[in-house]
Design an enzyme around this catalytic site. Structure first.
Site, PDB file in Angstrom:
ATOM      1  N   LYS A 189     -12.722 -89.861 -57.027  1.00 43.01           N
ATOM      2  CA  LYS A 189     -11.798 -90.476 -56.075  1.00 43.01           C
ATOM      3  C   LYS A 189     -10.667 -89.515 -55.684  1.00 43.01           C
ATOM      4  O   LYS A 189     -10.557 -88.432 -56.227  1.00 43.01           O
ATOM      5  CB  LYS A 189     -11.243 -91.788 -56.657  1.00 43.01           C
ATOM      6  CG  LYS A 189     -12.334 -92.777 -57.103  1.00 43.01           C
ATOM      7  CD  LYS A 189     -13.010 -93.492 -55.926  1.00 43.01           C
ATOM      8  CE  LYS A 189     -14.370 -94.079 -56.260  1.00 43.01           C
ATOM      9  NZ  LYS A 189     -14.384 -95.331 -56.990  1.00 43.01           N
TER      10      LYS A 189
HETATM   11  C1  LIG Z   1     -15.196 -96.471 -57.622  1.00 46.30           C
HETATM   12  C2  LIG Z   1     -15.201 -97.818 -57.049  1.00 46.30           C
HETATM   13  C3  LIG Z   1     -14.825 -98.943 -57.803  1.00 46.30           C
HETATM   14  C4  LIG Z   1     -14.642 -98.924 -59.287  1.00 46.30           C
HETATM   15  O1  LIG Z   1     -13.692 -98.085 -59.766  1.00 46.30           O
HETATM   16  P1  LIG Z   1     -13.771 -97.604 -61.306  1.00 46.30           P
HETATM   17  O2  LIG Z   1     -12.411 -96.983 -61.503  1.00 46.30           O
HETATM   18  O3  LIG Z   1     -14.885 -96.633 -61.424  1.00 46.30           O
HETATM   19  O4  LIG Z   1     -13.943 -98.802 -62.148  1.00 46.30           O
HETATM   20  C5  LIG Z   1     -14.725-100.162 -57.153  1.00 46.30           C
HETATM   21  N1  LIG Z   1     -15.023-100.278 -55.860  1.00 46.30           N
HETATM   22  C6  LIG Z   1     -15.408 -99.241 -55.103  1.00 46.30           C
HETATM   23  C7  LIG Z   1     -15.687 -99.448 -53.659  1.00 46.30           C
HETATM   24  C8  LIG Z   1     -15.526 -97.975 -55.675  1.00 46.30           C
HETATM   25  O5  LIG Z   1     -15.960 -96.947 -54.927  1.00 46.30           O
END
Ligand SMILES: *Cc1c(COP(=O)(O)O)cnc(C)c1O
Length: 384
Positions: A189
């Site tokens: 991210k």
């Molecule tokens: C990455 C992601 C999540 C989850 O995040 P984590 O920190 O990995 O639990 C939720 N929704 C979307 C759209 C994502 O891309």
């Protein structure tokens, strides 16, 4: 010369992050403590929100958000079908059900007309408690009508902003729009803390509940116990909570990632603009569309469309370039398909989009020469 492989995603961790982690390792406070408190404080100041609560993942944040609004067994939550399973799975934790909604063919975000149709005509419409817009790729959903539809019906908006830090809807940061917003700091991210997330809200009531539930339903966490006048051994269990607190090693990384967020965004915007410039007019390729020039796109992803998608991905890999697909729509996955007896054609736009989308590398550690290699390779593949 093909050079070395260009991965699809890479976190950008500097010496500041490393030093801060080492500092925590040496001072011995590893779990939720001073670094987590600082990260929350800095995050709050960045967005200008009332509450920022650090958690151990975006998924746990989404779970806590649904708990805070009081989701009950059998309730319904509207979720765009084109998302990661985390958005919908947290609804199942309550034995409640996501109602999937198709996406808009241009932005790949939730289709507002279909959302309205679901709210008005779904057989279980009276049990719909929340809408979970996902700002796909970092582009903000069409929040004006979404807010209006929700307010008219007294429905909550929980934003899955895993892709959208930092992003703006007009002048407003994502985090200040809906009732509760959740960010993810997974390594791919725009801000990475190894694993982690942040729940943001302006509601004191929601914040209080989230704070309680993220750590075993205890009325105060370990750090509060060190720093208050009550005896440090004393706490009270107020609910059957979860173990979702962020640790100080992750927060140490987060503090310095956050300080660089604007710089990181500027670089991703630059990569996006090179892609747009170099790839516009390439036959058989569609660039991602912009819903509103007034918004700030976080550019977590750069999603193009090509007709021979699978072949395109294979060719890119042969040339040493990693790509990905966002997302395989949820209704195509065995679990969701079987649970709700979905047909592939139930969400025709998501299905058609899925067959063509490819996400290109877009991150701060990409060099200009790597970006050039990527666009040159794409042009070559599209001519083949
Ligand atoms: C990455 C992601 C999540 C989850 O995040 P984590 O920190 O990995 O639990 C939720 N929704 C979307 C759209 C994502 O891309």
């Amino acid at each position: 010369m093909r050079g070395s492989f260009i991965p699809f995603a890479l976190p950008d961790i500097g010496q500041e992050e490393i030093d801060e982690v080492v500092d925590s390792l040496k001072n011995g406070w590893l779990t939720t403590g001073p670094k987590t408190k600082k990260f929350e404080e800095d995050f709050k100041n960045f967005l200008g929100c009332r509450h920022a609560l650090a958690v151990n993942s975006g998924t746990s944040g989404l779970h806590l958000a649904l708990d805070a609004i009081g989701l009950q067994r059998g309730d319904k939550v509207i979720v765009p079908v084109n998302t990661f399973t985390a958005t919908a799975e947290v609804v199942r934790y309550f034995d409640a059900d996501p109602i999937f909604c198709d996406i808009d063919a241009e932005t790949f975000n939730i289709d507002v007309a279909k959302l309205q149709d679901t709210l008005n005509h779904h057989p279980d419409r009276n049990r719909i408690k929340a809408i979970m817009p996902v700002h796909l790729a970092g582009q903000v959903c069409d929040m004006g009508p979404i807010l209006k539809l929700a307010r008219e019906r007294g429905i909550f908006i929980i934003e899955d902003a895993a892709h959208a830090f930092p992003a703006k809807w007009n002048e407003t940061f994502v985090g200040l729009i809906g009732d509760i917003t959740v960010f993810s700091f997974y390594p791919t991210k725009t801000l990475a803390t190894a694993e982690g997330g942040m729940v943001v809200t302006n509601s004191d009531r929601f914040a209080e509940r989230i704070k309680l539930m993220r750590q075993h339903g205890l009325d105060r966490d370990g750090w509060d116990r060190q720093s208050s006048s009550r005896p440090s051994w004393h706490y009270s269990v107020m609910a059957a909570g979860y173990k979702y607190n962020m640790n100080d090693l992750s927060a140490s990384i987060g503090i310095h990632q956050l300080a660089k967020a604007d710089k990181f965004l500027a670089r991703r915007q630059q990569v996006a603009s090179i892609y747009r410039q170099e790839l516009s007019g390439v036959k058989g390729l569609t660039l991602p569309s912009i819903r509103s020039e007034k918004d700030v796109h976080a550019y977590h992803l750069f999603i193009i469309k090509v007709e021979e998608r699978d072949q395109f991905i294979e060719r890119m890999k042969e040339y040493g370039i990693g790509t990905s697909v966002h997302f395989i729509p949820l209704h195509l996955h065995p679990y969701w398909k079987e649970l709700y007896k979905h047909q592939d054609e139930d969400f025709p736009v998501a299905l058609a989009t899925f067959k063509q989308v490819v996400s290109l590398p877009i991150y701060t550690r990409l060099t200009n020469s790597q970006v050039t290699k990527i666009v040159d390779t794409i042009k070559k593949i599209m001519r083949e």
